[in-house]
Write an enzyme that holds these catalytic residues in place. Structure first.
Site, short mmCIF file in Angstrom:
data_model
loop_
_atom_site.label_atom_id
_atom_site.label_comp_id
_atom_site.label_asym_id
_atom_site.label_seq_id
_atom_site.Cartn_x
_atom_site.Cartn_y
_atom_site.Cartn_z
N GLU A 1 -5.28 29.61 26.66
CA GLU A 1 -5.36 30.77 27.57
C GLU A 1 -4.01 31.23 28.12
O GLU A 1 -3.66 32.41 27.98
CB GLU A 1 -6.35 30.49 28.71
CG GLU A 1 -7.81 30.62 28.30
CD GLU A 1 -8.39 29.32 27.79
OE1 GLU A 1 -7.60 28.40 27.45
OE2 GLU A 1 -9.62 29.20 27.72
N GLU B 1 -14.36 24.05 27.54
CA GLU B 1 -15.03 24.29 28.82
C GLU B 1 -16.53 24.02 28.74
O GLU B 1 -17.11 23.43 29.65
CB GLU B 1 -14.76 25.73 29.27
CG GLU B 1 -13.29 25.98 29.52
CD GLU B 1 -13.03 27.39 30.02
OE1 GLU B 1 -12.93 28.30 29.20
OE2 GLU B 1 -12.96 27.57 31.25
N1 COA Z 1 -12.07 34.83 18.15
C1 COA Z 1 -12.44 35.61 17.12
N2 COA Z 1 -12.28 35.24 15.82
C2 COA Z 1 -11.72 34.03 15.60
C3 COA Z 1 -11.34 33.18 16.63
C4 COA Z 1 -11.52 33.62 17.97
N3 COA Z 1 -11.19 32.86 19.02
N4 COA Z 1 -10.81 32.06 16.11
C5 COA Z 1 -10.88 32.22 14.76
N5 COA Z 1 -11.43 33.41 14.46
C6 COA Z 1 -11.70 33.96 13.12
C7 COA Z 1 -10.41 34.38 12.45
O1 COA Z 1 -10.04 35.69 12.87
C8 COA Z 1 -10.82 34.34 10.99
O2 COA Z 1 -11.56 35.48 10.69
P1 COA Z 1 -11.35 36.23 9.25
O3 COA Z 1 -11.73 35.21 8.23
O4 COA Z 1 -12.29 37.39 9.35
O5 COA Z 1 -9.91 36.60 9.19
C9 COA Z 1 -11.77 33.14 10.93
O6 COA Z 1 -12.20 32.93 12.29
C10 COA Z 1 -11.12 31.87 10.44
O7 COA Z 1 -9.97 31.65 11.22
P2 COA Z 1 -8.52 31.37 10.57
O8 COA Z 1 -7.50 31.77 11.61
O9 COA Z 1 -8.43 31.99 9.23
O10 COA Z 1 -8.60 29.80 10.42
P3 COA Z 1 -7.36 28.79 10.47
O11 COA Z 1 -7.92 27.45 10.10
O12 COA Z 1 -6.22 29.31 9.67
O13 COA Z 1 -6.88 28.78 11.99
C11 COA Z 1 -7.21 28.60 14.37
C12 COA Z 1 -7.77 28.31 12.97
C13 COA Z 1 -8.25 28.09 15.37
C14 COA Z 1 -5.88 27.89 14.56
C15 COA Z 1 -6.98 30.11 14.53
O14 COA Z 1 -8.14 30.78 14.06
C16 COA Z 1 -6.76 30.52 15.96
O15 COA Z 1 -5.68 30.34 16.49
N6 COA Z 1 -7.80 31.10 16.60
C17 COA Z 1 -7.70 31.60 17.96
C18 COA Z 1 -7.86 30.48 18.96
C19 COA Z 1 -7.79 31.03 20.36
O16 COA Z 1 -6.76 31.46 20.81
N7 COA Z 1 -8.95 31.09 21.03
C20 COA Z 1 -9.10 31.75 22.29
C21 COA Z 1 -9.10 30.80 23.40
S1 COA Z 1 -9.15 31.66 24.94
#
Ligand code: COA
Length: 242
Positions: free
Chosen positions: A135, A115
């Protein structure tokens, strides 16, 4: 300007760099980031020393992994509503910046990450970038204009598929559907953003800003009114130069 916690702001030879800086949380967009972006964009739009802005993400893995889920989904409804309004203000702020803004994206570009980039003027991505709107899968809808800016940018059909199915797309596909302007090898991403910024800087500042306004404001107008807008801004530009 300094004292920011979750963004880095730098200014060099007329180019402003905003770096989203929560690499441990994949630069997730939280309330603090919202506040700091609001402040810096407000300062940039009136800063005569800034010709072009580059927006990027810190760390190896992400431009921005979307809204901070730890804040976002735990907020009670009134707070959520206020936050959504405030986010729209930040997005309004993005659009109010008169200088061209280039998004240089790598790694995860999710939710608010997409966005934010849709409010920038030019979008570059490295070949490792992956884009998605998670979302609806989380029981929410984009709160920062994405449901409007994405179809306006890439058209209804691909926008609906990306939004409704939650399917992530890679940089190549993002380029094909015109969500981004260009894909670059990762080492080339920032150098290319800078080359582009310098090229834009070499042009007449007022003409660049008028052209940007014509496109953004014209998008919401019927053609005839858009053409009037172009004529008016063209006249104004001539006055600036006379
Ligand atoms: N909000 C808060 N923290 C987030 C985040 C988010 N949207 N996305 C990633 N993080 C944090 C994770 O909790 C993790 O924290 P930690 O190390 O304290 O556990 C850190 O960032 C690294 O993320 P991780 O999930 O370990 O990396 P990955 O490479 O395995 O996976 C993603 C990456 C992006 C696939 C996964 O983090 C994810 O699905 N994130 C959420 C995406 C999302 O739904 N965003 C909201 C959109 S409305």
């Amino acid at each position: 300007m300094d004292g920011f916690e979750v963004i880095i702001y730098e200014k060099q030879n007329g180019i402003a760099y905003i770096t989203l800086n929560r690499p441990k949380a994949l630069n997730a967009y939280n309330v603090k980031m919202r506040d700091e972006l609001y402040e810096i964009l407000g300062a940039i739009k009136d800063d005569p020393e800034v010709d072009v802005v580059i927006l990027k993400g810190a760390g190896e893995k992400a431009f921005c992994a979307g809204a901070d889920l730890t804040e976002f989904l735990t907020a009670p409804p009134p707070v959520f509503a206020r936050q959504a309004r405030f986010e729209r203000d930040v997005w309004g702020r993005f659009l109010s910046v008169r200088q061209p803004v280039i998004a240089a994206m790598h790694g995860y570009v999710l939710g608010s990450g997409i966005e934010m980039s849709l409010c920038c003027d030019i979008r570059l991505a490295s070949d490792d970038a992956r884009f998605g709107l998670p979302e609806p899968g989380l029981g929410i809808i984009p709160a920062a204009g994405g449901s409007q800016t994405l179809p306006r940018t890439i058209g209804q059909a691909p926008a609906l598929e990306i939004l409704l199915s939650g399917r992530w797309i890679d940089a190549k596909e993002a380029s094909k559907v015109k969500m981004i302007n260009r894909v670059l090898p990762r080492p080339e991403l920032y150098p290319e953003a800078e080359r582009l910024a310098k090229k834009i800087q070499s042009f007449d500042k007022a003409a660049v800003r008028a052209a940007k306004q014509c496109v953004w404001r014209g998008l919401d107008l019927p053609l005839e009114e858009g053409l009037d807008l172009e004529t008016r801004l063209g006249k104004k530009l001539k006055e600036v130069h006379s």
